[in-house]
Write an enzyme that holds these catalytic residues in place. Structure first.
Site, mmCIF file in Angstrom:
data_model
loop_
_atom_site.group_PDB
_atom_site.id
_atom_site.type_symbol
_atom_site.label_atom_id
_atom_site.label_comp_id
_atom_site.label_asym_id
_atom_site.label_seq_id
_atom_site.Cartn_x
_atom_site.Cartn_y
_atom_site.Cartn_z
ATOM 1 N N GLY A 46 -9.380 20.801 -16.785
ATOM 2 C CA GLY A 46 -9.545 19.966 -17.962
ATOM 3 C C GLY A 46 -8.196 19.484 -18.467
ATOM 4 O O GLY A 46 -7.170 20.144 -18.258
ATOM 5 N N GLN A 51 -2.103 16.241 -24.316
ATOM 6 C CA GLN A 51 -1.226 16.989 -23.403
ATOM 7 C C GLN A 51 -0.306 16.083 -22.592
ATOM 8 O O GLN A 51 0.680 16.540 -22.041
ATOM 9 C CB GLN A 51 -2.072 17.830 -22.439
ATOM 10 C CG GLN A 51 -2.802 18.978 -23.109
ATOM 11 C CD GLN A 51 -3.665 19.719 -22.118
ATOM 12 O OE1 GLN A 51 -4.786 19.318 -21.852
ATOM 13 N NE2 GLN A 51 -3.137 20.789 -21.556
ATOM 14 N N HIS A 133 -12.083 23.723 -25.799
ATOM 15 C CA HIS A 133 -10.628 23.875 -25.598
ATOM 16 C C HIS A 133 -9.942 22.499 -25.649
ATOM 17 O O HIS A 133 -8.932 22.326 -26.331
ATOM 18 C CB HIS A 133 -10.400 24.574 -24.249
ATOM 19 C CG HIS A 133 -8.967 24.733 -23.847
ATOM 20 N ND1 HIS A 133 -8.369 25.974 -23.672
ATOM 21 C CD2 HIS A 133 -8.005 23.825 -23.549
ATOM 22 C CE1 HIS A 133 -7.106 25.795 -23.307
ATOM 23 N NE2 HIS A 133 -6.855 24.505 -23.208
HETATM 24 NI NI NI Z 1 -5.333 23.279 -22.448
#
Ligand code: NI
Length: 180
Positions: A46, A51, A133
């Site tokens: 994922g 990010q 998450h």
């Molecule tokens: Ni992560």
């Protein structure tokens, strides 16, 4: 095709909140494509746009072993959740760290797909954990935030030390299954 740079904890940019995607256009689809490439290459199951330093509400996932079920959620929203589950999690932004986190066992999420079509997805098990998450990432939150301050401090030190020594060293991990 482009591989994107994945930010590592404690990079402050991981704390930025993503904004909703206004229109699912070709540019967004290109971002999605690049994110899938980056995720599969890492390898992870994922990846959230946060990010890779893109502040848009986009997440990509594939929890299958043979990479056969890519899932992209744009502007995801959890509309129902049930139960509790504890699972060991890792994260591409916190390499080499694996800790148990408690989350909802099953969820229903509403989002747009890469075509801009609204979808509703029921998920449980690893996929449910993964979605929660990744949605945390979009909110500037990391799985280590759920740990005790002491543990968190220790991880922070480890990350900073790793960065100083050799950033590539962090990629060596035997447990790639739950790196989300
Ligand atoms: Ni992560």
């Amino acid at each position: 095709m482009a591989f994107l740079e994945i930010l590592h904890f404690p990079d402050p940019r991981l704390r930025k909140k993503a904004t909703p995607v206004d229109e699912v256009n070709d540019q967004v689809r290109q971002t999605v494509k690049d994110m899938f490439e980056t995720m599969y290459d890492a390898p992870g199951i994922g990846l959230a746009a946060t990010q890779v330093n893109i502040q848009q509400q986009i997440i990509v996932m594939d929890v299958t072993e043979d990479k056969s079920r890519p899932v992209c959620l744009i502007n995801p929203e959890i509309v129902a959740e049930d139960g509790e589950e504890e699972m060991q999690e890792g994260c591409l932004s916190v390499p080499g760290v694996f800790e148990n986190v408690q989350r909802a066992e099953s969820i229903t999420v509403r989002a747009l797909d890469e075509q801009g079509v609204e979808i509703t997805l029921d998920a449980d098990g690893l996929l449910a954990v993964c979605i929660q998450h990744e949605m945390d990432h979009l909110d500037g939150k990391l799985f280590v935030d759920y740990l005790s301050p002491l543990k968190m401090q220790r991880i922070k030190k480890k990350m900073l030390k790793m960065k100083k020594l050799d950033p590539l060293e962090s990629d060596a991990s035997p447990q790639s299954a739950n790196i989300i």
